[in-house]
Design a protein around this motif. Structure first.
Motif, PDB file in Angstrom:
ATOM      1  N   ASN A 100       0.606  -1.182  -0.072  1.00 26.47           N
ATOM      2  CA  ASN A 100       0.089   0.026   0.177  1.00 26.47           C
ATOM      3  C   ASN A 100       0.376   0.942  -0.391  1.00 26.47           C
ATOM      4  O   ASN A 100       1.684   1.535   0.724  1.00 26.47           O
ATOM      5  N   VAL A 101       0.443   2.348  -0.939  1.00 21.56           N
ATOM      6  CA  VAL A 101       1.136   3.521  -0.723  1.00 21.56           C
ATOM      7  C   VAL A 101       0.258   4.577  -0.505  1.00 21.56           C
ATOM      8  O   VAL A 101      -0.976   4.457  -0.814  1.00 21.56           O
ATOM      9  N   LEU A 102       0.751   5.605   0.695  1.00 22.63           N
ATOM     10  CA  LEU A 102       0.071   6.669   0.929  1.00 22.63           C
ATOM     11  C   LEU A 102       0.576   8.058   0.514  1.00 22.63           C
ATOM     12  O   LEU A 102       1.979   8.151   1.099  1.00 22.63           O
ATOM     13  N   LEU A 103       0.208   8.475  -0.138  1.00 22.42           N
ATOM     14  CA  LEU A 103       0.814   9.548  -1.185  1.00 22.42           C
ATOM     15  C   LEU A 103      -0.055  11.020  -0.653  1.00 22.42           C
ATOM     16  O   LEU A 103      -1.077  11.339  -0.571  1.00 22.42           O
ATOM     17  N   ALA A 121      -7.482   2.564  -6.251  1.00 23.54           N
ATOM     18  CA  ALA A 121      -8.302   1.618  -5.067  1.00 23.54           C
ATOM     19  C   ALA A 121      -8.703   1.827  -3.776  1.00 23.54           C
ATOM     20  O   ALA A 121      -8.339   1.150  -2.910  1.00 23.54           O
ATOM     21  N   GLY A 122      -7.986   3.148  -3.592  1.00 21.19           N
ATOM     22  CA  GLY A 122      -7.876   3.706  -2.182  1.00 21.19           C
ATOM     23  C   GLY A 122      -9.040   5.213  -1.199  1.00 21.19           C
ATOM     24  O   GLY A 122      -9.842   4.835  -2.118  1.00 21.19           O
ATOM     25  N   ASN A 123      -8.347   5.431  -0.605  1.00 26.26           N
ATOM     26  CA  ASN A 123      -9.063   5.943   0.205  1.00 26.26           C
ATOM     27  C   ASN A 123      -8.418   7.662  -0.187  1.00 26.26           C
ATOM     28  O   ASN A 123      -7.077   7.743  -0.559  1.00 26.26           O
ATOM     29  N   GLY A 164      -2.393  13.494  11.067  1.00 27.61           N
ATOM     30  CA  GLY A 164      -2.203  12.512  11.823  1.00 27.61           C
ATOM     31  C   GLY A 164      -2.517  11.739  12.685  1.00 27.61           C
ATOM     32  O   GLY A 164      -2.532  10.351  11.526  1.00 27.61           O
ATOM     33  N   ALA A 165      -4.044  12.696  12.515  1.00 30.23           N
ATOM     34  CA  ALA A 165      -5.361  10.511  12.621  1.00 30.23           C
ATOM     35  C   ALA A 165      -5.986   9.911  11.610  1.00 30.23           C
ATOM     36  O   ALA A 165      -5.968   8.579  12.537  1.00 30.23           O
ATOM     37  N   GLU A 168      -5.392   5.259   8.461  1.00 29.41           N
ATOM     38  CA  GLU A 168      -5.066   4.565   7.471  1.00 29.41           C
ATOM     39  C   GLU A 168      -3.902   3.064   7.861  1.00 29.41           C
ATOM     40  O   GLU A 168      -4.076   1.905   7.235  1.00 29.41           O
ATOM     41  N   VAL A 169      -3.589   2.914   8.426  1.00 25.06           N
ATOM     42  CA  VAL A 169      -2.196   2.211   9.135  1.00 25.06           C
ATOM     43  C   VAL A 169      -2.981   1.006  10.450  1.00 25.06           C
ATOM     44  O   VAL A 169      -3.552   0.149   9.734  1.00 25.06           O
TER      45      VAL A 169
END
Length: 326
Positions: free
Chosen positions: A37-40, A92-94, A105-106, A111-112
């Motif tokens: 998973n990648v969070l941009l 296909a992510g959030n 931060g929240a 996500e984690v």
């Protein structure tokens, strides 16, 4: 370290694509059988490298086909919500929006936590229409492709005990034979965690064919009609976000007010178990209207885009508290 950081100068360039592509390379390098998973995260408009939303969305979709999911987090009010939305949809992510550091931060923590509670990955639904059907349309906003077998909807990952709602419309002309007729087969496929075992369930869809005069007297199902209105309101919010991003607040307000009217008309006939959903939606629309009327265009555009993406693509999932209007 502090002296080294102090020597850095901001030059005004945001090469979002370079960072994203490098992130995908790293994700592919460490990905195991369950993918990655990648969070941009971005706080600005991309003005260097690849800046076209459709192109970046296609890159995210290609990565998702290789089992890498991409979510996006826009921080502050200066980022490009159209670009971030395209990447999240393709991946296909959030699609997340945080105006302050605490909210960011929240959301990152959420996500984690979501990754740790996943029980299903790579879920998809293949709708295979019968010869009776002229066309099939997915009302929810989610990645979907036409294949040789039908229409394939990418549902992404699931948490434990999660329920999703998917609304399909079928274009079916008159059928000569009365009685039950199969109009489609739905094939639900997913990968179970942590075993990585793939499962498939196939469910046939039938309609009861009756004479035309009898069909004319039927009452539409209130649950289905309410869900349709709910998702159409999400489409209106998506269009409103586009108008706001393009600097057309009057057009955005027209979309919002039309959606408010549709909700007001739908409430009296809505089933009791959907009243809370419609009431929450009315609150969100009132917030968007207020922000737009008071010139908070950037905030309204970003909230509208995020809210529509979540409620349409993840319909049925519990919403993160930090994404509520304030």
């Amino acid at each position: 370290m502090k002296r080294a950081i102090a020597k850095l100068d901001a030059c005004g360039s945001t090469d979002l694509s370079a960072g994203y592509l490098r992130g995908l390379q790293e994700a592919a390098r460490i990905a195991g059988p369950a993918g990655a998973n990648v969070l941009l995260i971005s706080d600005g408009h991309a003005n260097a490298g690849v800046t076209d939303a459709d192109t970046l969305g296609a890159i995210a979709a290609k990565a998702h086909a290789d089992n890498i999911t991409t979510s996006t987090l826009g921080y502050g009010l200066g980022y490009d919500e159209r670009l971030m939305s395209a990447i999240a949809r393709g991946g296909a992510g959030n699609e997340l929006f945080a105006e302050e550091a605490d909210t960011a931060g929240a959301l990152i923590a959420g996500e984690v936590e979501g990754l740790l509670s996943q029980t299903v990955q790579a879920a998809s639904l293949l709708i295979q229409p019968s010869p009776h059907v002229r066309a099939v349309h997915i009302v929810n906003d989610m990645p979907a492709t036409t294949t040789g077998d039908g229409l394939l909807a990418e549902l992404g990952n699931f948490y434990a005990d999660e329920t999703r709602k998917l609304l399909l419309t079928f274009d079916i002309p008159a059928i000569a034979t009365l009685g039950l007729a199969q109009v489609a087969t739905c094939q639900f496929t997913w990968v179970e965690l942590p075993t990585l075992a793939q499962h498939t369930i196939t469910v046939p869809l039938h309609v009861n064919v009756v004479p035309g005069d009898q069909a004319a007297g039927r009452v539409p199902d209130p649950t289905v009609r309410t869900e349709l209105i709910y998702l159409q309101v999400q489409q209106a919010k998506r269009r409103a976000s586009g108008h706001l991003s393009a600097g057309a607040p009057d057009a955005a307000l027209a979309e919002i007010r039309h959606a408010q009217d549709a909700l007001s008309d739908a409430l009296p006939a809505a089933p009791a178990h959907l009243h809370d959903d419609l009431t929450e939606e009315a609150t969100a629309l009132a917030y968007l209207s207020d922000q737009t009327e008071h010139g908070m265009i950037a905030r309204a555009a970003k909230y509208s885009s995020m809210d529509a993406a979540y409620k349409s693509g993840k319909r049925g999932r519990t919403r993160p508290p930090s994404s509520e209007p304030n």
